[in-house]
Design a protein around this motif. Sequence first.
Motif, PDB file in Angstrom:
ATOM      1  N   ALA A  21      34.220  48.189  44.928  1.00  9.31           N
ATOM      2  CA  ALA A  21      35.580  48.033  45.453  1.00  9.31           C
ATOM      3  C   ALA A  21      36.305  46.911  44.716  1.00  9.31           C
ATOM      4  CB  ALA A  21      35.530  47.745  46.950  1.00  9.31           C
ATOM      5  N   ALA A  22      35.589  45.815  44.458  1.00 11.55           N
ATOM      6  CA  ALA A  22      36.192  44.696  43.727  1.00 11.55           C
ATOM      7  C   ALA A  22      36.545  45.111  42.303  1.00 11.55           C
ATOM      8  CB  ALA A  22      35.231  43.506  43.709  1.00 11.55           C
ATOM      9  N   LEU A  23      35.649  45.848  41.636  1.00  7.23           N
ATOM     10  CA  LEU A  23      35.930  46.314  40.282  1.00  7.23           C
ATOM     11  C   LEU A  23      37.113  47.276  40.265  1.00  7.23           C
ATOM     12  CD1 LEU A  23      32.278  46.883  39.000  1.00  7.23           C
ATOM     13  CD2 LEU A  23      33.907  45.195  38.104  1.00  7.23           C
ATOM     14  N   GLY A  24      37.209  48.107  41.290  1.00  2.88           N
ATOM     15  CA  GLY A  24      38.327  49.035  41.370  1.00  2.88           C
ATOM     16  C   GLY A  24      39.662  48.317  41.417  1.00  2.88           C
ATOM     17  N   VAL A  25      39.724  47.235  42.179  1.00  2.00           N
ATOM     18  CA  VAL A  25      40.954  46.426  42.253  1.00  2.00           C
ATOM     19  C   VAL A  25      41.203  45.714  40.920  1.00  2.00           C
ATOM     20  CG1 VAL A  25      42.025  44.429  43.369  1.00  2.00           C
ATOM     21  CG2 VAL A  25      40.781  46.117  44.745  1.00  2.00           C
ATOM     22  N   LEU A  26      40.151  45.125  40.358  1.00  2.00           N
ATOM     23  CA  LEU A  26      40.299  44.388  39.102  1.00  2.00           C
ATOM     24  C   LEU A  26      40.740  45.281  37.953  1.00  2.00           C
ATOM     25  CD1 LEU A  26      37.096  42.206  39.468  1.00  2.00           C
ATOM     26  CD2 LEU A  26      39.424  41.290  39.276  1.00  2.00           C
ATOM     27  N   LEU A  27      40.339  46.553  38.006  1.00  2.00           N
ATOM     28  CA  LEU A  27      40.661  47.493  36.921  1.00  2.00           C
ATOM     29  C   LEU A  27      41.797  48.440  37.298  1.00  2.00           C
ATOM     30  CD1 LEU A  27      37.012  48.214  35.793  1.00  2.00           C
ATOM     31  CD2 LEU A  27      38.754  46.958  34.495  1.00  2.00           C
ATOM     32  N   SER A  28      42.680  47.977  38.157  1.00  2.00           N
ATOM     33  CA  SER A  28      43.838  48.786  38.547  1.00  2.00           C
ATOM     34  C   SER A  28      44.833  48.865  37.394  1.00  2.00           C
ATOM     35  CB  SER A  28      44.517  48.175  39.770  1.00  2.00           C
ATOM     36  OG  SER A  28      45.213  47.001  39.400  1.00  2.00           O
ATOM     37  N   SER A  30      47.875  48.009  37.276  1.00  2.00           N
ATOM     38  CA  SER A  30      48.904  46.956  37.290  1.00  2.00           C
ATOM     39  C   SER A  30      48.524  45.791  36.384  1.00  2.00           C
ATOM     40  CB  SER A  30      49.106  46.438  38.716  1.00  2.00           C
ATOM     41  OG  SER A  30      49.478  47.491  39.584  1.00  2.00           O
ATOM     42  N   ALA A  31      49.423  45.411  35.506  1.00  2.00           N
ATOM     43  CA  ALA A  31      49.188  44.279  34.611  1.00  2.00           C
ATOM     44  C   ALA A  31      49.205  42.977  35.397  1.00  2.00           C
ATOM     45  CB  ALA A  31      50.246  44.245  33.517  1.00  2.00           C
ATOM     46  N   LEU A  32      48.347  42.050  35.002  1.00  2.00           N
ATOM     47  CA  LEU A  32      48.301  40.734  35.629  1.00  2.00           C
ATOM     48  C   LEU A  32      49.318  39.803  34.966  1.00  2.00           C
ATOM     49  CD1 LEU A  32      44.423  40.226  35.835  1.00  2.00           C
ATOM     50  CD2 LEU A  32      45.963  41.107  37.617  1.00  2.00           C
ATOM     51  N   ASN A  33      49.587  38.695  35.627  1.00  2.00           N
ATOM     52  CA  ASN A  33      50.462  37.679  35.059  1.00  2.00           C
ATOM     53  C   ASN A  33      49.890  37.220  33.717  1.00  2.00           C
ATOM     54  OD1 ASN A  33      52.525  35.742  34.891  1.00  2.00           O
ATOM     55  ND2 ASN A  33      51.204  34.171  35.792  1.00  2.00           N
ATOM     56  N   GLY A  34      50.690  37.304  32.672  1.00  2.00           N
ATOM     57  CA  GLY A  34      50.230  36.939  31.336  1.00  2.00           C
ATOM     58  C   GLY A  34      49.842  38.134  30.495  1.00  2.00           C
ATOM     59  N   GLU A  35      49.550  39.279  31.132  1.00  2.00           N
ATOM     60  CA  GLU A  35      49.315  40.518  30.396  1.00  2.00           C
ATOM     61  C   GLU A  35      50.665  41.203  30.151  1.00  2.00           C
ATOM     62  OE1 GLU A  35      44.903  41.744  32.202  1.00  2.00           O
ATOM     63  OE2 GLU A  35      46.694  42.795  32.923  1.00  2.00           O
ATOM     64  N   PRO A  39      47.138  49.686  28.610  1.00  2.00           N
ATOM     65  CA  PRO A  39      47.140  51.057  28.090  1.00  2.00           C
ATOM     66  C   PRO A  39      46.221  51.950  28.936  1.00  2.00           C
ATOM     67  CG  PRO A  39      46.946  49.474  26.301  1.00  2.00           C
ATOM     68  CD  PRO A  39      46.796  48.697  27.567  1.00  2.00           C
ATOM     69  N   GLU A  40      46.753  53.070  29.391  1.00  2.00           N
ATOM     70  CA  GLU A  40      46.054  53.865  30.395  1.00  2.00           C
ATOM     71  C   GLU A  40      44.729  54.426  29.895  1.00  2.00           C
ATOM     72  OE1 GLU A  40      44.674  55.632  33.695  1.00  2.00           O
ATOM     73  OE2 GLU A  40      46.134  54.016  33.464  1.00  2.00           O
ATOM     74  N   ARG A  41      44.680  54.911  28.658  1.00  2.00           N
ATOM     75  CA  ARG A  41      43.422  55.486  28.181  1.00  2.00           C
ATOM     76  C   ARG A  41      42.327  54.419  28.099  1.00  2.00           C
ATOM     77  NH1 ARG A  41      41.308  60.029  25.970  1.00  2.00           N
ATOM     78  NH2 ARG A  41      39.739  59.808  24.328  1.00  2.00           N
ATOM     79  N   LEU A  42      42.689  53.232  27.655  1.00  2.00           N
ATOM     80  CA  LEU A  42      41.726  52.135  27.573  1.00  2.00           C
ATOM     81  C   LEU A  42      41.295  51.702  28.968  1.00  2.00           C
ATOM     82  CD1 LEU A  42      40.113  49.949  26.127  1.00  2.00           C
ATOM     83  CD2 LEU A  42      42.228  48.592  25.965  1.00  2.00           C
ATOM     84  N   ARG A  43      42.253  51.534  29.868  1.00  2.00           N
ATOM     85  CA  ARG A  43      41.910  51.146  31.245  1.00  2.00           C
ATOM     86  C   ARG A  43      41.010  52.196  31.885  1.00  2.00           C
ATOM     87  NH1 ARG A  43      42.332  52.193  36.261  1.00  2.00           N
ATOM     88  NH2 ARG A  43      43.318  54.164  35.714  1.00  2.00           N
TER      89      ARG A  43
END
Length: 304
Positions: A21-28, A30-35, A39-43
């Motif tokens: 669940a934590a990884l799912g949120v981290l790999l959402s 949505s770009a983080l502040n500073g990103e 890119p969707e294929r990479l994500r």
Amino acid sequence: MDASSETFEARLAATAREVEAALGVLLSPSALNGEITRPERLRSAMHYASLNGGKRLRPFLVIEAASLLGGDRDAALRVGAALECVHCYSLVHDDLPAMDDDNLRRGKPTVHIAYDEATAILAGDSLLTYAFDIIAAPETKLPDAAKLALTLALARAAGIGGMAGGQALDLAAEKQAPDEQGIVTLQAMKTGALIRFACEAGAIVAGASPEDRTRLRQFGERIGLAFQLADDILDLTSDAATMGKATGKDASRGKGTLVAMHGMAWAEAKLAEQVREAEALLAPYAERSIVLAQAARFIAGRKS
């Protein structure tokens, strides 16, 4: 299977769900502040690499080691997720044609098969980088000194003197089989280093004493060797359907293992010895260490 092992496996599975669940949120998406953007294929490839099954044993060890010493569970969960990113990156890169050239991982196509080779390389690069982002981020509620210690310990465990160096030795072993000490060194680096870090990281999260940190590190070294011995035994005795990956590859490539060198009876005795030594290191913690002792026995007795 007795009641205690059932309870342990239920705890391991519940923690795995938390980590996922934590990884799912981290790999959402949505770009983080500073990103700038993700890119969707990479994500998607990063998500596939890290959320395609697995026991999540390494984050479990971080969380349980931290719990043993009174550490914050949420912080331990994030550090465990960071460690899982490093572990998953290593699997993506190890599976590449230039490395171990595997088409199957956890019963599913490897990332370079499901996507493509370039995307797999970038997904691994991004997972490794993201691990240090997760540790450093303000959402990981730890003192700066603890974050610095975790960053240094993880870099040492994952880099040239740890896991990546171990993979280099593993590739070299295909051309010239190492002697017994060479095998021990290779395995301590390629497999053992991240397991050792997982246990030591729990102590760092908890702000534990140097003595506790050393003891948990030594515990991690013992169960790391146990993990590799069990893996080598399974490589000879299990099949791809059970393991979720190809088996028998070390023998086919002429790589030496301790099991091949000394035989199954020796390996099983050595495995039991590592578990005894691991449990002895936990003795000062008495009943608080029950879960970690169960983890040592689970590692030695696993079937996949």
